[in-house]
Design a protein around this motif. Structure first.
Motif, PDB file in Angstrom:
ATOM      1  N   SER A   1       5.791   5.092  -8.480  1.00 51.30           N
ATOM      2  CA  SER A   1       6.113   3.802  -7.981  1.00 51.30           C
ATOM      3  C   SER A   1       5.030   3.044  -8.513  1.00 51.30           C
ATOM      4  N   SER A   2       5.067   1.715  -8.499  1.00 53.73           N
ATOM      5  CA  SER A   2       4.322   0.599  -9.111  1.00 53.73           C
ATOM      6  C   SER A   2       3.555   0.017  -7.707  1.00 53.73           C
ATOM      7  N   SER A   3       3.053  -1.188  -7.739  1.00 53.51           N
ATOM      8  CA  SER A   3       2.516  -2.065  -6.771  1.00 53.51           C
ATOM      9  C   SER A   3       3.629  -2.236  -5.806  1.00 53.51           C
TER      10      SER A   3
ATOM     11  N   TRP B   1       8.445 -11.385  -1.683  1.00 54.88           N
ATOM     12  CA  TRP B   1       8.226 -12.774  -2.319  1.00 54.88           C
ATOM     13  C   TRP B   1       7.062 -13.372  -2.089  1.00 54.88           C
ATOM     14  N   LYS B   2       6.699 -13.662  -0.561  1.00 55.95           N
ATOM     15  CA  LYS B   2       5.486 -14.060  -0.326  1.00 55.95           C
ATOM     16  C   LYS B   2       4.224 -13.358  -1.080  1.00 55.95           C
ATOM     17  N   ARG B   3       4.213 -12.308  -1.021  1.00 62.47           N
ATOM     18  CA  ARG B   3       3.034 -11.770  -1.467  1.00 62.47           C
ATOM     19  C   ARG B   3       3.128 -11.633  -3.167  1.00 62.47           C
TER      20      ARG B   3
ATOM     21  N   GLY C   1       0.656  -1.345  -0.009  1.00 64.02           N
ATOM     22  CA  GLY C   1       0.075  -0.254   0.084  1.00 64.02           C
ATOM     23  C   GLY C   1       1.086   1.298   0.045  1.00 64.02           C
ATOM     24  N   GLN C   2       2.116   1.071  -0.010  1.00 63.16           N
ATOM     25  CA  GLN C   2       3.068   2.431  -0.018  1.00 63.16           C
ATOM     26  C   GLN C   2       3.186   2.844  -1.524  1.00 63.16           C
ATOM     27  N   TYR C   3       2.777   3.990  -1.824  1.00 64.01           N
ATOM     28  CA  TYR C   3       2.866   4.593  -3.118  1.00 64.01           C
ATOM     29  C   TYR C   3       3.707   5.768  -3.343  1.00 64.01           C
ATOM     30  N   LYS C   4       4.538   6.268  -2.126  1.00 61.67           N
ATOM     31  CA  LYS C   4       5.433   7.376  -2.135  1.00 61.67           C
ATOM     32  C   LYS C   4       6.291   7.121  -0.662  1.00 61.67           C
TER      33      LYS C   4
END
Length: 380
Positions: free
Chosen positions: A81-83, A113-115, A59-62
């Motif tokens: 940013s990307s996802s 990795w897990k995500r 959820g971090q975009y900046k």
């Protein structure tokens, strides 16, 4: 894709191949393409700069202000940013490299990795669910229903799209795993860079699928399905010969990659109701189909081996309509006289299967020779 000096480009490598992505972004900048958002560019002056991709939190975009200031002092500015990643850019040749500790980088990318793995597996599970839904739509008569609606080519295209998408996802997942292993081992990540056409192939297949569906829809609108017998003369058993009511003979021909279905209808249409309808408020939901006094359907398979499976599907089709299973007449024929006085007979010979349904009084079993002659008929 261009629009007022702005466009979106497709990277010639996996998005998880961090070094290759950074090199690609640097080349784009040197050619006068300024990065504005993830893989989106606008026309600008060419300049020499370097890029760095950093793992982002969920959820971090900046970046936080403290991180932005610290990186700014090191010569880096936040771009987009990307996802999964934060993208940094630097035009200073003396900028401090952001990745200096492989162990720390391994820990940071390990969190992703897990995500990524779970997201990929869920996507493949959804793709598999689409295939399961397709097969369930066919019910117990999937081959027969597929030929009747001319849907084999649609299934093959859907299957091709899903295979390409699954391979694409698994290759990207493999690239990310290679990145993680290279960071943990301290060795450079092996460079496996697919060509640009590989990245746009799924989009091309989706476009072709949509185009073929439009063509098919246009064909359905032009073709009403049934035509008078005079326009498409085919061999059939007349209802009068069975003691039934004839007249109004129509022919419906459906050609599919698996084979061809030719349906000959005689007499008046009747409503066939479901044996065990599900409760529903939708009008007509308990109607199975509309049938005629006498119906003859001949299915010719391009692969004769499939004729046995189609014959078994016809027995299931009869059981679904009549509520009881037909009895075998030898090895390749089945017969049933249901409680409504309707006769059903399915017969296979070679790569052809003939199904006859009628409410005529004469016993269909006395006309087996005529049915066998239909299976031996070859259209010119």
């Amino acid at each position: 894709m261009f629009f007022k000096n702005r466009w979106r480009d497709v990277p010639p490598c996996s998005e998880y191949d961090i070094s290759a992505m950074e090199d690609w972004l640097s080349r784009q900048a040197s050619e006068g393409r300024e990065l504005t958002d993830w893989c989106r560019f606008r026309q600008a002056e060419p300049r020499v700069c370097q890029f760095a991709l950093e793992p982002a939190e969920r959820g971090q975009y900046k970046p936080a202000e403290e991180q932005r200031e610290a990186y700014g002092d090191a010569g880096w500015e936040f771009v987009c940013s990307s996802s999964l990643f934060l993208v940094w850019r630097s035009t200073r040749p003396d900028a401090v490299p952001l990745r200096t500790d492989p162990s720390a980088d391994s820990w940071a990318y390990g969190r992703l990795w897990k995500r990524i793995r779970n997201g990929t597996l869920w996507t493949i599970l959804v793709l598999s669910g689409v295939l399961v839904f397709w097969f369930r739509q066919g019910g117990r008569c999937i081959l027969l229903n597929t030929i009747r609606v001319e849907a084999t080519w649609k299934f093959l295209i859907v299957l091709a799209v899903e295979v390409v998408a699954a391979v694409h996802l698994l290759r990207d997942l493999r690239s990310f795993r290679q990145l993680l292993d290279s960071l943990r081992c301290g060795f450079p990540m092996p460079s496996h860079r697919p060509q640009p056409f590989y990245k746009i192939l799924p989009l091309c297949i989706v476009f072709v699928t949509a185009l073929l569906n439009l063509i098919n829809t246009a064909g359905i609108l032009r073709d009403s399905g049934s035509v008078p017998l005079a326009e498409d003369p085919v061999p059939y058993i007349t209802a009068e010969n069975l003691g039934g009511r004839g007249g109004g003979v129509t022919v419906e021909r459906r050609k599919d990659l698996l084979g061809e279905s030719v349906l000959v209808c005689q007499g008046e249409p009747n409503v066939v109701w479901k044996q065990n309808p599900q409760p529903s408020n939708i009008p007509g939901s308990d109607i199975l189909r509309v049938a005629y006094d006498t119906e003859q359907e001949t299915v010719t398979l391009r692969i004769p081996f499939l004729a046995g499976a189609v014959l078994r599907e016809f027995t299931a089709y009869i059981e679904e309509e009549a509520g009881e299973r037909p009895q075998p007449l030898g090895e390749d024929a089945y017969y049933l006289l249901d409680e409504n006085g309707v006769q059903h007979l399915a017969l296979r010979a070679g790569g052809k299967v003939v199904y006859l349904r009628t409410n005529a009084p004469m016993d269909l079993r006395d006309h087996m020779d005529e049915l066998a002659a239909l299976t031996a008929f070859e259209e010119s």
